[in-house]
Each structure stands twice: as structure tokens, then as C-alpha cells.
Design an enzyme around this catalytic site. Structure first.
Site, PDB file in Angstrom:
ATOM      1  N   HIS A   1       0.576  -3.002   9.472  1.00  0.00           N
ATOM      2  CA  HIS A   1       2.016  -2.873   9.222  1.00  0.00           C
ATOM      3  C   HIS A   1       2.682  -2.140  10.365  1.00  0.00           C
ATOM      4  CE1 HIS A   1       2.343  -4.432   5.129  1.00  0.00           C
ATOM      5  NE2 HIS A   1       1.220  -3.811   4.834  1.00  0.00           N
TER       6      HIS A   1
ATOM      7  N   HIS B   1       0.836  -1.205   0.000  1.00  0.00           N
ATOM      8  CA  HIS B   1       0.000   0.000   0.000  1.00  0.00           C
ATOM      9  C   HIS B   1       0.870   1.254   0.000  1.00  0.00           C
ATOM     10  CE1 HIS B   1      -3.486  -2.488   0.969  1.00  0.00           C
ATOM     11  NE2 HIS B   1      -4.247  -1.425   0.854  1.00  0.00           N
TER      12      HIS B   1
END
Length: 570
Positions: free
Chosen positions: A209, A158
Site C-alpha cells: 500500500h 488491514h
């Protein structure tokens, strides 16, 4: 090479037509009796690098949990779960063809190359290092696409996608010749900066993350944008010079697909890589051929689709976009089942001649008779039947999934590894020894003195939150450290057996049976992975090559033929 059933649990959610010898009951892989699975399956240098990075992931996890717990609100949960869709493969793959059909060929090619590079290199590093996402618990994972959690964590795809797109767009705004509206340019630059920051920070907020993941992902995205700005225009011109150009580019792409590392777990990164590599082949072949036809223009680059909104009109432009999208979905829905019928016999012949190129976690064609209908087999473009549900989710942005606990095999192994590490720390501290490279924390001191022995489970958390630690922040961080490796949610009462987590201060040694049961208990929390078939790789490569070709040549030529174009002919 790992065998095809080389997964934590051989029981799969989709069962192929296989020989009667196939597994009938869940079992743990016979090759994973030790905690350090990755030392067995990775090369020495890969495992050494992984060991250097894992302490960073473990160190940052409680701080991520503290940040998430401090900032969380229902509104932010909805916002970051929703905006994460703007950094996914699906968003870009639906948006990018429209750029080509509306005449923004240069921008479209740049975006495809950067995003394909981001997906490839982030997936390459993920499967090479096998670094798990930060542990849950203590983190909550907030997402509208739970399948994303099945991938490794380092680096963040991302972040790579968002930073490359924003970096390139901001540079183009800075160099745009039309500066008649400087305030508009400034506002657009601010919008792109906000987009990149929102996506990258959202990965931290959502617990998907860690700091290292988004930092490395952002660096990959920035480097890809820089390469595109330096060489992109020259590459686009070279691609249309001769048939050798797309041929050479295709061979390079196929080699890159082949050298993609084999992961230690059943990680779907490779599937996304193959899909985007197919798109790159399609747009390059299509650009070369479309540049030779009378339907394309050479401005600003060869193979540009001629388009003028004033001439075409808003209604006709909307119809051509809708028609183009429908054709893409029809192509995908038609070719997938056809290829699943055609490819298995060919793969069996190649396998018999030992000319096949098997990959771990993909079932060889000789092990099944047919490929059943697959659901959830594509993270890039959804099937047509999934579109209504996606639109419904967009209409209700508060809809999201919040999960706590292991979701992937990598999560499960990290949970077990962290438990084992805590046991060693506990034994060493009770013996008066401090693990090498480990500072004595207030918690370990209290454990070594025996003052926490009568405080198992939630009482341990209560103690951590009282007077043992100097500040509320450090107290909360240590409570999050306690949650790591439990495998259950923070709100669930935890009373671990002495032989399991050893947070009571007693030095525990597990028997082989206890160790096996502990692993089985963790893995039973996971959703069983579906069977993945060897033909899926070539299937995706062909299907997405066709989608790339439709975007740059097939649909633009059709638009002109059916009267939805500008009537341009060279």
C-alpha cells in the site's frame, strides 16, 4: 453490466463444464483496446475522481521504493510479513468466536460490527475507484498471502481493521472501572498503539500500500470505532427487543451487499464483503433468539454467554474452544458442497425468469453444469486441509513471498498506462513542450537535449545515479521512477525497444500490432484468475451466516448440553 468472461484473459485456472463455444486460448478482452480501460467501465464521476487520485499514487511510489530499499532487512521482512496476519480477516474470524464462548459477548459484537464495517467500506471504495496498488517494480511486494495483491489498493483494509480494533480497545481501557493496576493498563494501551502502528507501517514497508491507502484506511477504522462507541450498546439492546430488529438489520445488510459497486477488474473484494455480511446476519439473528432462551444472561448485555474460568476450569475451557472451532470447520466443509449441488438448478430457474441479479466476473448458472471442487476460494476462513500448512508457516515466520512485477489486472493496466504516459512526456519534451501541469525534471531536460540518447537500459539507471541529479536521495528516487512501468524486476537488465518504452530519447509511435503484443506480454506475467460462479455469493452468505449463529448461540447451547458450560439456567 459486464459479461461473465469480462476479464483481461479469458483463460482461467479452473475450467467449468461449459458449452463448446467457451474460449480455448488466451486472448485480450475485446473491450480493452485502449489504455484507459477505466474511462470505459466506470461512470463519469468515478473516472473523474480516479483521475484526481492516480497522480498521488504515482507520485508516492518512488518515495515508497526509496523507503523500502533504505530499511529492508531479512529480519524486518519476516516480521512485517508475519505480523500482517494479525490484521487479516482470517485472524479475526478465528479469534472472534472465542470471545463469545468466553463470555465477552459485548466485545465480540463490537469487534464483528467494526471489522465487518471495515471490510465492507474499504471494499466498497476499492471497487468504486479501482485504484491499483503502488507499482512493482520499483517496489517489492512482501507477503505471506500472495492472493491479497489481487485486490485494489485504496484504501487499506488491514489499516482499517487494525485502527478500529486498537481505537476501541484503548478507549475501553481508559474507561475501565478497575484501575487497581495502572501500570498494566498503561502497558496494554502501549501494546495496542504499537499494534496499530506496526500493521499500518507494515503495509508501506511490504510494498502492498501507499501513504494515501493507509491514511484513508486508518480514517475509516477510526470512524467505525467512534460510531461503535456511540451507538453500539444501544444497538445491542435494540437487537434483542423484537424479531423485527434482526429482520430489519438483515434486510439492510442484503441491500448493502446488492449496492456494492461493480469493479472494472476481477477483484475479490466483494467475496470478503459477502462473507462478513453473512457473519453480521448470523450474530444478530442468533443474539435475538439466544436472548429468549434459558441459557443466556442479560449481564452486561442481553444474550451474553455465561462463563467463569474459575468455575469451568482451564481444561474444560480449552476443550470447549477446540470443540467450537471443529464444529465451525465441519459446518463450512459440509455446507459448501451441499449448497453447490442445490443452488445451481435454482439459479437457472431464476435466470430463465430474469429474476437473477448477475454480477460481473461471475459465471451465470446457465453457462455451466456443475461446480468443480474449488481451491483458494475463501480469504476469510481457510479450509481444514489448509490449516496444517498455515500452522507450519506460523512455526517458521521467515517464510514469506517476495514478488516483483504485475500481479493483478489492475497492476497490468497501470503498468501500460504509465508506459503510455512516459511516451507522451518523452515526445513532448523532445518537441520542446512540457506536459500540462508537469514540471521540468533534470531527467527530462537531459532527454530533451539528447545527452541520454546513447544510454538505453541499465546505463540510464547508472546515469541517474551519477552526476545528473543534485543529491543521492533524489537520484535514487528518479531511478525508481525509471523502473515504474517496466514490468520486470529492478535487478533484471532492461534494454527496452525504442517502440516500447522510448527511454532512449527517440519519439516512438506504436503500431496496433505492437500495442497488442505489449499488452499480451504484460498480461502473460499474471496468474490466470479462476472461474467464479454466481452461486458462490449465496453460498458464502449462507455459510457465514451459519458461522455467526454458531458463535453466538449454537455452540454455547451445545456446551451446556454436553457438560462443558457453567450449568447456568434462567
Amino acid at each position: 453490466m459486464c459479461p461473465q468472461h469480462d476479464a483481461p484473459l479469458a483463460d482461467r485456472s479452473t475450467t467449468p463444464s461449459v458449452a463448446p463455444s467457451a474460449d480455448k486460448a488466451p486472448r485480450l478482452d475485446a473491450g480493452t483496446k485502449h489504455y484507459d480501460l477505466y474511462a470505459q467501465r466506470l461512470s463519469p464521476w468515478q473516472n473523474a475522481l480516479r483521475k484526481q487520485l492516480m497522480p498521488i499514487v504515482r507520485w508516492e511510489t518512488p518515495y515508497l521504493a526509496w523507503m523500502q530499499d533504505t530499511l529492508r532487512s531479512p529480519a524486518l521482512d519476516s516480521y512485517f510479513a508475519f505480523t500482517a496476519n494479525l490484521g487479516t480477516h482470517t485472524f479475526f474470524m478465528i479469534f472472534l468466536p472465542i470471545l463469545f464462548w468466553c463470555g465477552y459477548t459485548s466485545l465480540g459484537r463490537a469487534m464483528v460490527h467494526m471489522l465487518a464495517g471495515g471490510v465492507f467500506w474499504s471494499g466498497f471504495v476499492k471497487d468504486m475507484l479501482c485504484i491499483p496498488r503502488p507499482l512493482s517494480p520499483p517496489l517489492y511486494r512482501i507477503t505471506s498471502s500472495p492472493a491479497v495483491a489481487l485486490e485494489y489498493g485504496l484504501p487499506s483494509t488491514h489499516s482499517a481493521n487494525a485502527v478500529s480494533a486498537a481505537f476501541y480497545a484503548i478507549h475501553m481501557l481508559h474507561t475501565a472501572p478497575d484501575q487497581d493496576h495502572p501500570n498494566a493498563h498503561l502497558a496494554l494501551q502501549g501494546l495496542f498503539y504499537f499494534y496499530a502502528v506496526s500493521i499500518t507501517f507494515g503495509r508501506l514497508y511490504c510494498g502492498m500500500h501507499g501513504f494515501l491507502d493507509v491514511a484513508v484506511g486508518s480514517l475509516i477504522g477510526a470512524l467505525l470505532a467512534w460510531v461503535q462507541l456511540l451507538f453500539g450498546e444501544s444497538f445491542d439492546h435494540w437487537m434483542t427487543q423484537s424479531y423485527m430488529s434482526p429482520l430489519i438489520a438483515t434486510l439492510i445488510v442484503l441491500v448493502l451487499c446488492r449496492i456494492h459497486p461493480e469493479p472494472a477488474d476481477d477483484c475479490p473484494c466483494y467475496d470478503d464483503t459477502v462473507s462478513f455480511m453473512g457473519v453480521v446476519i448470523g450474530i444478530n439473528v442468533g443474539a435475538w433468539h439466544f436472548a429468549q432462551t434459558a441459557f443466556s444472561t442479560d449481564f452486561p448485555i442481553p444474550s451474553t454467554v455465561p462463563f467463569d474460568l474459575k468455575e469451568v476450569g482451564l481444561v474444560k475451557a480449552s476443550i470447549r474452544i477446540a470443540l467450537g472451532v471443529v464444529i465451525v470447520f465441519v459446518w463450512r466443509a459440509t455446507m459448501k458442497p451441499i449448497l453447490f449441488k442445490i443452488l445451481p438448478p435454482i439459479f437457472r430457474v431464476l435466470e430463465h425468469a430474469r429474476l437473477n441479479l448477475p454480477r460481473a466476473f461471475f459465471l451465470n448458472a446457465s453457462k455451466y453444469t456443475s461446480v468443480p471442487p474449488l481451491r483458494g476460494d475463501d480469504n476469510v476462513i481457510p479450509s481444514a486441509r489448509d490449516v496444517p500448512q498455515m500452522l507450519k508457516n506460523l512455526a517458521h515466520p521467515r517464510k514469506r513471498s517476495v514478488s516483483v512485477g504485475p500481479q493483478s489486472a489492475a497492476d497490468a493496466y497501470e503498468t501500460l498506462a504509465y508506459r503510455n504516459r512516459r511516451r507522451r512526456e518523452s515526445i513532448n519534451s523532445l518537441d520542446g513542450a512540457v506536459p500540462e501541469g508537469q514540471a521540468w525534471s533534470p531527467v527530462l531536460k537531459e532527454k530533451a537535449s539528447g545527452e541520454l540518447r546513447a544510454q538505453p537500459g541499465p546505463s540510464y539507471q547508472a546515469a541517474l545515479g551519477s552526476n545528473l541529479l543534485p543529491t543521492p536521495i533524489s537520484s535514487r528516487v528518479h531511478s525508481y521512477e525509471y523502473m515504474m512501468g517496466t514490468g520486470v524486476g529492478p535487478m533484471t537488465p532492461i534494454t527496452p525497444p525504442e517502440s516500447t518504452l522510448d527511454f532512449t530519447g527517440e519519439a516512438a509511435v506504436q503500431s496496433p500490432v505492437e500495442e497488442e503484443n505489449e499488452k499480451r506480454e504484460i498480461f502473460e506475467l499474471l496468474t490466470k484468475p479462476r472461474v467464479r460462479y454466481d452461486v458462490e455469493v449465496i453460498n458464502k452468505l449462507i455459510v457465514y451466516t451459519g458461522i455467526g449463529w454458531l458463535a453466538v448461540e449454537g455452540n454455547p447451547m451445545l456446551f451446556e448440553v454436553v457438560g462443558l458450560g457453567t450449568g447456568y439456567h434462567r
